[in-house]
Enzyme design. Sequence first.
Site, mmCIF file in Angstrom:
data_model
loop_
_atom_site.group_PDB
_atom_site.id
_atom_site.type_symbol
_atom_site.label_atom_id
_atom_site.label_comp_id
_atom_site.label_asym_id
_atom_site.label_seq_id
_atom_site.Cartn_x
_atom_site.Cartn_y
_atom_site.Cartn_z
ATOM 1 C CG HIS A 23 25.082 72.524 96.249
ATOM 2 N ND1 HIS A 23 26.025 72.019 95.374
ATOM 3 C CD2 HIS A 23 24.628 73.661 95.678
ATOM 4 C CE1 HIS A 23 26.149 72.823 94.334
ATOM 5 N NE2 HIS A 23 25.295 73.823 94.474
ATOM 6 C CG ASP A 44 21.782 76.465 93.762
ATOM 7 O OD1 ASP A 44 22.903 75.952 93.949
ATOM 8 O OD2 ASP A 44 21.258 76.567 92.635
ATOM 9 C CG HIS A 73 22.878 71.421 91.494
ATOM 10 N ND1 HIS A 73 21.844 72.005 92.187
ATOM 11 C CD2 HIS A 73 23.857 72.362 91.448
ATOM 12 C CE1 HIS A 73 22.175 73.233 92.543
ATOM 13 N NE2 HIS A 73 23.399 73.483 92.127
ATOM 14 N NE ARG A 106 23.559 79.799 90.602
ATOM 15 C CZ ARG A 106 23.893 79.368 91.815
ATOM 16 N NH1 ARG A 106 24.274 78.127 92.005
ATOM 17 N NH2 ARG A 106 23.893 80.164 92.843
HETATM 18 C C1 SIN Z 1 25.928 75.295 90.665
HETATM 19 O O1 SIN Z 1 26.191 74.639 91.661
HETATM 20 O O2 SIN Z 1 24.958 76.024 90.600
HETATM 21 C C2 SIN Z 1 26.832 75.183 89.427
HETATM 22 C C3 SIN Z 1 26.780 73.858 88.820
HETATM 23 C C4 SIN Z 1 27.787 73.725 87.697
HETATM 24 O O3 SIN Z 1 28.719 74.536 87.589
HETATM 25 O O4 SIN Z 1 27.659 72.788 86.911
#
Ligand code: SIN
Length: 290
Positions: free
Chosen positions: A101, A103, A256, A271
């Site tokens: 995805h 974000d 990612h 995050r």
């Molecule tokens: C995310 O999707 O922002 C998190 C990625 C992760 O936990 O490595």
Amino acid sequence: MKFKHFTATRRSPHLGGFIDDIDLSQPLSQEAVSEIRSALLEFGVLFFRKQSISESDHLRFAAYFGELDEPHPVFDCKDEDPRLTVIESKGRAGDSEHQWHTDVTYQEAPSMGSILIARKIPGAGGDTLFASMYAAYDKLSKPIRNLLHELTAQHSIERGWGTALRLKPGGEQRVQKLKEAFPLMTHPVLRTHPETGRTSLYVNEYYTQRINELSELESDALLRLLFRHSQLPDFQIRHTWQTGDIAFWDNRCTQHYASHDYGAEHRLMNRVTIVGDRPFYNPPSFEKAA
Ligand code: SIN
């Protein structure tokens, strides 16, 4: 690539710069911040390894690059400052991160970038994979690129989060509330990066549900092709975390995927995301002429 304040080392052809010689627990000069911004534009994702930073250092670092996003609508957040998202997995897979995805593309102006720090990592596994959507676009054949120029797609919070939330008590109500807060959002299928001017492929399997200009059959077939193409290992880099590592990705040209291969072990990430702008597409002049 040598900058005045650090060196960024490339480990994969299309994205990923490793920076080991800057301390993010300290305030940064404007010049250092502007070099980090240039490195982000060049590499798509930056890895600052083995940092030792507090939550307030994390917020300060993110704020150098723009206004911080409102708290995430689904993930947990820290009581002390809800702009710090908690992405935690203990005993079960996370809800969204182990899907490819970009974000929050169900929003009108999805985040410009995300800064993720590893606070607790499993003994083995829990890597995050990143993919360059510039490279994905560049590798499409010309007839397919020509087809995509004029297309737009719907992005849906329900497509992404619906199934996982509905498994929880009160899930259906939660999904309905999220749909009211975030109605279906249309974005171009190709995106012009507002700073580099480069074109990237801008659909992701988690949130993109329909190409507006096509029949349902055509849309399903084309999206399936684009999802498979964008997930080819050719465009990726994979990061194996150590505690304290930070990844800063440009959410306008990457996707990612957090691998959930560590069973019931504990993995904890924090995050912070930075406000972005509304995606747009300006065909490059040579494409217009074609
Ligand atoms: C995310 O999707 O922002 C998190 C990625 C992760 O936990 O490595």
